[in-house]
Design an enzyme around this catalytic site. Structure first.
Site, PDB file in Angstrom:
ATOM      1  N   ASP A  68      30.525  34.910  -1.033  1.00  0.00           N
ATOM      2  CA  ASP A  68      28.524  35.083  -1.410  1.00  0.00           C
ATOM      3  C   ASP A  68      28.037  35.192   0.290  1.00  0.00           C
ATOM      4  OD1 ASP A  68      26.003  36.038  -1.675  1.00  0.00           O
ATOM      5  OD2 ASP A  68      25.807  33.995  -2.216  1.00  0.00           O
ATOM      6  N   GLY A 122      14.147  32.524  -0.174  1.00  0.00           N
ATOM      7  CA  GLY A 122      13.701  33.243   1.251  1.00  0.00           C
ATOM      8  C   GLY A 122      14.344  33.025   1.466  1.00  0.00           C
ATOM      9  N   ASN A 123      14.704  31.336   1.551  1.00  0.00           N
ATOM     10  CA  ASN A 123      15.659  31.013   2.110  1.00  0.00           C
ATOM     11  C   ASN A 123      17.831  30.893   2.033  1.00  0.00           C
ATOM     12  OD1 ASN A 123      13.616  28.128   1.791  1.00  0.00           O
ATOM     13  ND2 ASN A 123      14.684  27.466   4.017  1.00  0.00           N
ATOM     14  N   SER A 124      17.831  31.571   1.254  1.00  0.00           N
ATOM     15  CA  SER A 124      18.525  32.569   1.018  1.00  0.00           C
ATOM     16  C   SER A 124      19.494  33.195   2.503  1.00  0.00           C
ATOM     17  CB  SER A 124      19.033  33.157  -0.135  1.00  0.00           C
ATOM     18  OG  SER A 124      20.080  33.794  -0.553  1.00  0.00           O
ATOM     19  N   HIS A 143      24.307  38.378  -1.641  1.00  0.00           N
ATOM     20  CA  HIS A 143      23.031  38.995  -2.442  1.00  0.00           C
ATOM     21  C   HIS A 143      21.844  39.294  -1.858  1.00  0.00           C
ATOM     22  CE1 HIS A 143      22.033  34.424  -2.625  1.00  0.00           C
ATOM     23  NE2 HIS A 143      21.427  34.819  -2.699  1.00  0.00           N
TER      24      HIS A 143
END
Length: 266
Positions: A137, A208-210, A107
């Protein structure tokens, strides 16, 4: 004799108070692992006169997304009509091989015409999207560089509830931010039609950690931070990571054929 009594008294006092458990020291882990963590930004595909937004909470299918399980994109301002797309900081990733392969979330890079990777030495390189799998993902990127710092991969199967873990990523664009916590549960099933047995932690994870790595105390990557439980859009103590064993299996398939069997590529 008097000194002996003093010693015995001190020993008795210590027996009444349990020894304070030492907290882990993450300094060495961070110094060794952080250089392999990258910031990922993208340039969206142009859609003519349509206004394009990366906000997954908007659009015709927004009401179908469960409130409690939403991917934690950084919420981005919409592009004005006819405006030229500019790179937006979206997430994190980590280098898994010295020749430039990088793991992140599907994503994070979905819908992008260009993916940019910023390294710890501040170099910014355009990445090739090797493959991307929506169901797990997972996305695999490749940058044209050599002798890069890379992470050490562990085994998520060995994780135990209560074990310390640490995340490094770019929440709200703040590169190489470090947060720590414990494993809250393993093999957690979420209500979002995925087959991933998530690792649940209380590590502070924000937009933002994704796509960033989750480390054990040995400095090995055991998961990829992917989702949070939130009613506000921010951290609420429930974070979910894709087990690294699952991620590497998908990445190997993406490397060989561009998508994993039975799953759609993005």
């Amino acid at each position: 004799m008097q000194s002996m009594r003093i010693v015995l008294s001190l020993l008795l006092c210590l027996a009444w108070f349990p020894a304070q458990a030492e907290l882990p020291d993450f300094k060495t882990l961070v110094k060794e692992a952080a250089p392999a963590v990258v910031n990922i930004s993208t340039v969206p595909r142009e859609r003519g006169d349509d206004v394009y937004s990366f906000n997954p909470f908007e659009g015709p299918d927004a009401e179908q997304i469960p409130e409690m399980f939403k991917h934690f994109f950084r919420q981005l301002p919409e592009l004005e009509e006819h405006a030229r797309p500019t790179p937006r900081s979206l997430g994190s990733g980590f280098i898994i091989s010295k020749d430039g392969y990088i793991l992140t979330n599907h994503h994070v890079v979905s819908g992008a015409s260009k993916v940019l990777v910023r390294l710890s030495d501040r170099r910014e390189l355009e990445a090739e999207l090797v493959g991307s799998d929506e169901r797990s993902d997972i996305a695999l990127l490749k940058i044209d560089a050599g002798d890069l710092p890379s992470v050490r991969l562990g085994s998520s199967e060995k994780l135990e509830v209560g074990e310390w873990v640490l995340a490094i990523g770019s929440p709200f664009g703040f590169d190489h931010s470090v947060t720590a916590g414990i494993v809250s549960a393993t093999e957690r099933a979420l209500a979002n039609e995925t087959y991933v047995p998530f690792i649940q932690t209380d590590v502070a994870i924000n937009p933002g950690n994704s796509g960033g790595p989750l480390f054990n105390l040995e400095g090995e990557v055991v998961g990829i931070n992917s989702q949070i439980y939130t009613r506000s859009g921010g951290f609420m103590g429930l974070s979910f990571a894709i087990p690294i064993d699952v991620a590497i299996d998908v990445a190997d398939q993406l490397k060989s054929q561009g998508m994993s069997p039975g799953a759609g590529s993005g």
